[in-house]
Design a protein around this motif. Sequence first.
Motif, mmCIF file in Angstrom:
data_model
loop_
_atom_site.group_PDB
_atom_site.id
_atom_site.type_symbol
_atom_site.label_atom_id
_atom_site.label_comp_id
_atom_site.label_asym_id
_atom_site.label_seq_id
_atom_site.Cartn_x
_atom_site.Cartn_y
_atom_site.Cartn_z
ATOM 1 N N LEU A 102 -20.814 32.773 -21.671
ATOM 2 C CA LEU A 102 -21.718 33.602 -22.467
ATOM 3 C C LEU A 102 -22.503 34.538 -21.565
ATOM 4 O O LEU A 102 -22.614 35.743 -21.844
ATOM 5 C CB LEU A 102 -22.645 32.716 -23.293
ATOM 6 C CG LEU A 102 -23.684 33.426 -24.168
ATOM 7 C CD1 LEU A 102 -23.020 34.387 -25.147
ATOM 8 C CD2 LEU A 102 -24.526 32.397 -24.933
ATOM 9 N N GLU A 103 -23.046 34.042 -20.477
ATOM 10 C CA GLU A 103 -23.750 34.899 -19.521
ATOM 11 C C GLU A 103 -22.830 35.978 -18.966
ATOM 12 O O GLU A 103 -23.255 37.096 -18.681
ATOM 13 C CB GLU A 103 -24.310 34.069 -18.375
ATOM 14 C CG GLU A 103 -25.494 33.198 -18.748
ATOM 15 C CD GLU A 103 -26.097 32.490 -17.543
ATOM 16 O OE1 GLU A 103 -27.205 31.956 -17.687
ATOM 17 O OE2 GLU A 103 -25.458 32.469 -16.453
ATOM 18 N N ALA A 104 -21.544 35.636 -18.805
ATOM 19 C CA ALA A 104 -20.568 36.589 -18.264
ATOM 20 C C ALA A 104 -20.069 37.577 -19.310
ATOM 21 O O ALA A 104 -19.295 38.484 -18.991
ATOM 22 C CB ALA A 104 -19.384 35.826 -17.669
ATOM 23 N N GLY A 105 -20.503 37.407 -20.571
ATOM 24 C CA GLY A 105 -20.090 38.316 -21.632
ATOM 25 C C GLY A 105 -18.647 38.166 -22.047
ATOM 26 O O GLY A 105 -18.049 39.112 -22.587
ATOM 27 N N LEU A 106 -18.071 36.986 -21.840
ATOM 28 C CA LEU A 106 -16.658 36.761 -22.131
ATOM 29 C C LEU A 106 -16.500 36.148 -23.521
ATOM 30 O O LEU A 106 -17.114 35.128 -23.829
ATOM 31 C CB LEU A 106 -16.046 35.827 -21.074
ATOM 32 C CG LEU A 106 -16.156 36.340 -19.635
ATOM 33 C CD1 LEU A 106 -15.629 35.300 -18.652
ATOM 34 C CD2 LEU A 106 -15.401 37.657 -19.471
ATOM 35 N N PRO A 107 -15.662 36.737 -24.365
ATOM 36 C CA PRO A 107 -15.515 36.231 -25.729
ATOM 37 C C PRO A 107 -14.710 34.938 -25.786
ATOM 38 O O PRO A 107 -13.827 34.708 -24.959
ATOM 39 C CB PRO A 107 -14.769 37.367 -26.443
ATOM 40 C CG PRO A 107 -13.979 38.028 -25.352
ATOM 41 C CD PRO A 107 -14.845 37.934 -24.115
ATOM 42 N N LEU A 108 -15.015 34.125 -26.786
ATOM 43 C CA LEU A 108 -14.290 32.880 -27.035
ATOM 44 C C LEU A 108 -13.496 33.043 -28.315
ATOM 45 O O LEU A 108 -14.060 33.343 -29.376
ATOM 46 C CB LEU A 108 -15.272 31.712 -27.164
ATOM 47 C CG LEU A 108 -14.680 30.347 -27.538
ATOM 48 C CD1 LEU A 108 -13.696 29.870 -26.485
ATOM 49 C CD2 LEU A 108 -15.791 29.325 -27.733
ATOM 50 N N TYR A 109 -12.184 32.819 -28.219
ATOM 51 C CA TYR A 109 -11.346 33.006 -29.393
ATOM 52 C C TYR A 109 -11.711 31.988 -30.473
ATOM 53 O O TYR A 109 -11.986 30.833 -30.201
ATOM 54 C CB TYR A 109 -9.844 32.892 -29.073
ATOM 55 C CG TYR A 109 -9.043 33.357 -30.264
ATOM 56 C CD1 TYR A 109 -8.818 34.713 -30.463
ATOM 57 C CD2 TYR A 109 -8.619 32.458 -31.244
ATOM 58 C CE1 TYR A 109 -8.170 35.171 -31.600
ATOM 59 C CE2 TYR A 109 -7.971 32.915 -32.387
ATOM 60 C CZ TYR A 109 -7.753 34.266 -32.557
ATOM 61 O OH TYR A 109 -7.136 34.714 -33.687
#
Length: 380
Positions: A240-247
């Motif tokens: 979340l901090e890295a801005g990476l989406p979770l499918y």
Amino acid sequence: MSETSDNLKQLPLGDWHRAAGGRMVPFAGYEMPVQYEGVMAEHLWTRENAGLFDVSHMGQLNLTGEGAAEALEALVPGNISALGVGKIRYTLLLAKDGGILDDLMVTNTGRNLYLVVNGATKQDDIAYLEAELPKGITLSHLEDLALLALQGPKAAEALARLDIRSTFPDGPVPGDLYFMEAGPFMWNDIPLGISRSGYTGEDGYEISVSAADAQSLAEALVALPEVQPIGLGARDSLRLEAGLPLYGHDMDAGILPVEANLNFALSKARREEGNFAGAERVLAQYPRGAARKRVGLLVDGRQPVREGAAVVDADGAVIGNVTSGGFSPTLQRPIAMAYVPMELAGSGTQILVEQRKKQITCTVADMPFVPHRYHRKPKL
């Protein structure tokens, strides 16, 4: 059917996690460790040292056959045929209407394409690929492999202690790899597939190893002073901090790539060709033609906003939704991701989120929230 301990699949390292104090929870059809010492401590340890994550629930696939790259390109918008040996590409598996069925990593091993897909969607991905790929292309599910992720600024230092060698004479050691590079290696006569990649925003590696040898490798890693086992809780707060989406949360089959703020996954060559699944609908939104967009949010106050909370306008009408949210251990404040109307997607825009009948002010923020620290190849 609800997930219970009776119908959950077990990781190859399940007993090892329990012995290490891991608290096991259902995730993607598996029983997986959510934490050991605590999410906050494990998150900060990974940011400062190296954390070992068990991601064996992910699907590991091989794609072989003449024209495999071109065949895969019919279903993804990434330029796979131009992918060099030992290189990795992030791409999206798209439905016929352009909706995102999954996100995945594709590696050109020189012998085949190696795919890593999400654990919760792997069976659906396999069925879709088998139905759509032409005859002569073989898809293999590598169910006898485990997958470990070593993440953090001391990951390379830790891995160097294990005397891992390339399978090629005078080949690279893992520390020679740059971000989104991979290769075949050996450790104590155990074959390893190692990529310099991950899902935390930190430098690190993902290591594919036989399920039978996974415990030996895990024990060797956590015996190092830089390494501790880390659970799903910190994996989620780090991504979340890295801005990476979770499918399944920040994107799904009802969302197109531009809406998901994944324009970078639409390579220039493939945009020009326009011959991938759903291309007409996807490219109609590129680069700013979507009505909504996934954005980062800085949340006022100390109370996190959670997935499912509504984005509302001044009159209280729902205009968007929060897809991920939590407290950032690094920033010491709540952050979130949400879909908002494109006209409100600019950094610095204030929006309202309604949660439990309470309105909370948030500010649209650039992502990543915490800068990535990938070990990238220097630009010449």
